[in-house]
Design a protein around this motif. Structure first.
Motif, PDB file in Angstrom:
ATOM      1  N   ALA A 216       0.822  -1.210   0.000  1.00 32.98           N
ATOM      2  CA  ALA A 216       0.000   0.000   0.000  1.00 32.98           C
ATOM      3  C   ALA A 216       0.857   1.261   0.000  1.00 32.98           C
ATOM      4  O   ALA A 216       0.530   2.245  -0.684  1.00 32.98           O
ATOM      5  N   PHE A 217       1.948   1.246   0.767  1.00 33.29           N
ATOM      6  CA  PHE A 217       2.839   2.404   0.759  1.00 33.29           C
ATOM      7  C   PHE A 217       3.457   2.602  -0.633  1.00 33.29           C
ATOM      8  O   PHE A 217       3.535   3.731  -1.133  1.00 33.29           O
ATOM      9  N   VAL A 218       3.895   1.521  -1.247  1.00 37.35           N
ATOM     10  CA  VAL A 218       4.517   1.626  -2.567  1.00 37.35           C
ATOM     11  C   VAL A 218       3.519   2.159  -3.596  1.00 37.35           C
ATOM     12  O   VAL A 218       3.817   3.108  -4.344  1.00 37.35           O
ATOM     13  N   VAL A 219       2.316   1.582  -3.628  1.00 37.57           N
ATOM     14  CA  VAL A 219       1.310   2.023  -4.595  1.00 37.57           C
ATOM     15  C   VAL A 219       0.850   3.444  -4.290  1.00 37.57           C
ATOM     16  O   VAL A 219       0.728   4.290  -5.198  1.00 37.57           O
ATOM     17  N   GLY A 220       0.577   3.722  -3.018  1.00 41.23           N
ATOM     18  CA  GLY A 220       0.098   5.046  -2.669  1.00 41.23           C
ATOM     19  C   GLY A 220       1.104   6.140  -2.958  1.00 41.23           C
ATOM     20  O   GLY A 220       0.762   7.190  -3.523  1.00 41.23           O
ATOM     21  N   ARG A 221       2.362   5.916  -2.579  1.00 45.06           N
ATOM     22  CA  ARG A 221       3.399   6.930  -2.829  1.00 45.06           C
ATOM     23  C   ARG A 221       3.633   7.128  -4.323  1.00 45.06           C
ATOM     24  O   ARG A 221       3.960   8.236  -4.758  1.00 45.06           O
ATOM     25  N   THR A 222       3.455   6.066  -5.103  1.00 46.68           N
ATOM     26  CA  THR A 222       3.726   6.152  -6.538  1.00 46.68           C
ATOM     27  C   THR A 222       2.571   6.782  -7.308  1.00 46.68           C
ATOM     28  O   THR A 222       2.779   7.670  -8.148  1.00 46.68           O
ATOM     29  N   VAL A 223       1.346   6.332  -7.026  1.00 51.13           N
ATOM     30  CA  VAL A 223       0.190   6.762  -7.810  1.00 51.13           C
ATOM     31  C   VAL A 223      -0.424   8.042  -7.259  1.00 51.13           C
ATOM     32  O   VAL A 223      -0.806   8.938  -8.033  1.00 51.13           O
ATOM     33  N   TRP A 224      -0.545   8.148  -5.955  1.00 53.21           N
ATOM     34  CA  TRP A 224      -1.152   9.336  -5.335  1.00 53.21           C
ATOM     35  C   TRP A 224      -0.206   9.883  -4.265  1.00 53.21           C
ATOM     36  O   TRP A 224      -0.437   9.693  -3.053  1.00 53.21           O
ATOM     37  N   PRO A 225       0.867  10.545  -4.649  1.00 47.19           N
ATOM     38  CA  PRO A 225       1.870  10.981  -3.660  1.00 47.19           C
ATOM     39  C   PRO A 225       1.319  11.944  -2.615  1.00 47.19           C
ATOM     40  O   PRO A 225       1.851  12.006  -1.501  1.00 47.19           O
TER      41      PRO A 225
END
Length: 536
Positions: A216-225
């Motif tokens: 979730a951290f990886v996806v969240g930081r990448t897609v919705w910083p």
């Protein structure tokens, strides 16, 4: 239309005695008192609004979990929660200043809080307290938290201590006045030791949480910083407390649907009150109270109300949630899918396995009741309380199966064996109560009566045989078989038994009938024959 009417009737009558409503009143009194204290601290110490958010998040969750606390748990909470609140405040700063390190520390903290559950009930409750300030890190909108100074950590610890003390006083008063029932003792809720080797469920859940939060951290930081926290919060809520694959599936669906409804409702109200509006604050607490009450009815109501609260909170901070509607919905859905994937792919816990284990635990509690020293009434009542608690725990384990069974599906309807086992054990509640009352009324008569002793031994052997069948083990080699005939009474016992003896005999017969139903669900495994065992 019929389904809606049935759902509406259930919603209006799910709390007929008002027990959940009274518990909600105590929880909200804890929240409002803590909020008042946090307001005072904010003005006197020159803090920011994030301290108020953390105080409300911690107090609202504490108000629910403290219902099961005893004196020892509250003493532990006075030590654990202030330290966790201070650590959560520092972690919030770390996440914003050094995102990679902060994210890693967050994942480790959540994982450790779940992993300690393997050490027993008190460790589980202490771990739950550690989680509360960590969730607050995800709730505060980005860009509103100051990143300088460490004094905020000390004030956060003091506010958390106030929440524990204030909540303890309110709960004590509620128990003394009969507003709330007293929680079960630790010896009632203590789970039996696992019968099989391997990773414990808590360790599996901890590893699932670690995988879900990392992704979730990886996806969240990448897609919705700028809004990564929505993905992480959704993944955490789906995985948190999920007992099995079925549980996380149902919880993920309720989380997504409820949060979508709450987002739409909050988006419709966006801009209505304006930044720093007192009306918005009142509405936030009102919706939070409804969420706390309806949580016992369905997790979907909780998810919808809490998401609406977050939308109002963003509006209060001056951020228009209406402009972020699609982003929020996408983040919630992606987070739920991540949590679902982690629970199904990383050391999954099968719903049927959980149900079998809890069925066996409930039967062990029934065996304790049947095998207790009936001269010791206190021991009998303790065994009865343990049995009732374990049946309730089985009900929680099969809850997702009840939801899935209610969905329309093609083909013939087949009832899950776990649901049938739960129904059979629920049917044991009345006879177990009657048996306990009979023992309390005439312990010596029942302990010494030959007919009661024979039927009691038969029921105990029956329960043990079903337990062993659930564990895929052959029936016990020694002891009376479950289907053995009752011994003939040749003593000088009076022909007409007393009322306590009659009640006990009827209760034992009813228990044996329910055990017959369980035996049909879990047929015994045949032991290998001697010739087979000695064959070369």
């Amino acid at each position: 239309m019929l389904t809606f009417s049935r759902s509406l009737r259930r919603a209006l009558h799910f709390d007929p005695g008002g027990r959940h409503l009274r518990a909600t009143a105590v929880t909200m009194a804890t929240v409002l008192g803590t909020y008042g204290w946090a307001l005072l601290v904010e003005h006197r110490a020159g803090l920011h609004a994030d301290s108020l958010v953390q105080a409300v998040v911690v107090a609202s969750a504490l108000g629910r979990v403290q219902r099961a606390f005893d004196r020892t748990d509250r003493a532990v909470a006075c030590l654990v929660l202030p330290c966790a609140a201070a650590g959560g405040t520092e972690l919030g700063t770390l996440v914003r200043q050094h995102p990679d390190i902060g994210d890693a520390v967050f994942v480790l903290g959540m994982t450790a809080a779940i992993a300690v559950r393997r050490f027993g009930t008190r460790a589980t409750r202490a771990g739950t307290l550690v989680v509360l300030p960590l969730v607050a890190v995800l709730v505060v909108p980005a860009g509103v938290v100051p990143t300088d100074g460490h004094a905020r950590a000390g004030w956060a610890a003091l506010t958390a201590l106030f929440a524990v003390v204030w909540g303890t006083l309110l709960t004590w008063a509620a128990h003394r006045t009969g507003v709330l029932p007293r929680p079960p003792a630790v010896w009632v809720v203590r789970a039996p030791a696992p019968a099989r080797p391997g990773l414990s469920p808590s360790t599996r859940m901890a590893l699932q949480m670690a995988a879900a939060l990392t992704a979730a951290f990886v996806v969240g930081r990448t897609v919705w910083p700028d809004h990564w926290a929505w993905v992480v919060l959704s993944a955490h809520l789906v995985c948190s407390g999920a007992r099995s694959r079925g549980d996380v599936l149902v919880k993920g669906a309720w989380r997504t649907l409820g949060a979508a409804a709450g987002t739409l409702a909050g988006g419709a109200l966006s801009g209505t009150f304006g930044p720093r509006s007192d009306t918005a604050v009142v509405l936030i607490f009102a919706v939070l109270a409804v969420a706390t009450w309806l949580r016992e009815l369905s997790y979907a109501y909780w998810a919808a109300c809490v998401t609406a609260v977050l939308c109002l909170l963003y509006d209060w901070f001056g951020q228009d949630p209406g402009n972020l509607l699609r982003t929020r919905l996408a983040g919630i859905a992606v987070g739920a899918l991540i949590g679902l994937a982690a629970s199904w792919l990383v050391l999954p816990i099968r719903t049927a396995a959980v149900a079998r284990a809890r069925t066996a635990a409930a039967l062990a509690g029934l065996g304790e009741l049947l095998e207790a020293d009936w001269h010791d009434v206190r021991a009998v009542r303790r065994a009865r309380a343990r049995f009732a608690h374990r049946v309730d725990q089985l009900g929680l384990a099969v809850a997702p199966l009840r939801v899935l069974a209610a969905l329309p599906a093609p083909g013939p309807h087949r009832t899950s064996p776990a649901l049938e086992a739960w129904s059979a054990l629920q049917g044991c509640a009345g006879p177990a109560d009657a048996l306990t009352d009979a023992v309390a009324a005439a312990p010596a008569d029942l302990a010494d009566d030959p007919a009661v002793t024979g039927r009691r031994a038969r029921a105990a052997a029956h329960a043990l045989a079903v337990r062993r069948a659930i564990g895929r083990r052959p029936p016990p080699a020694d002891g009376p078989p479950a289907d053995a005939p009752e011994p003939t009474d040749t003593s000088d016992t009076p022909a007409v038994p007393g009322p306590a003896v009659r009640t006990a005999l009827e209760a034992l017969t009813a228990l044996d009938t329910r055990l017959d139903a369980l035996a049909r669900l879990y047929p015994p495994r045949q032991a290998p024959s001697t010739a087979t065992a000695t064959a070369p």
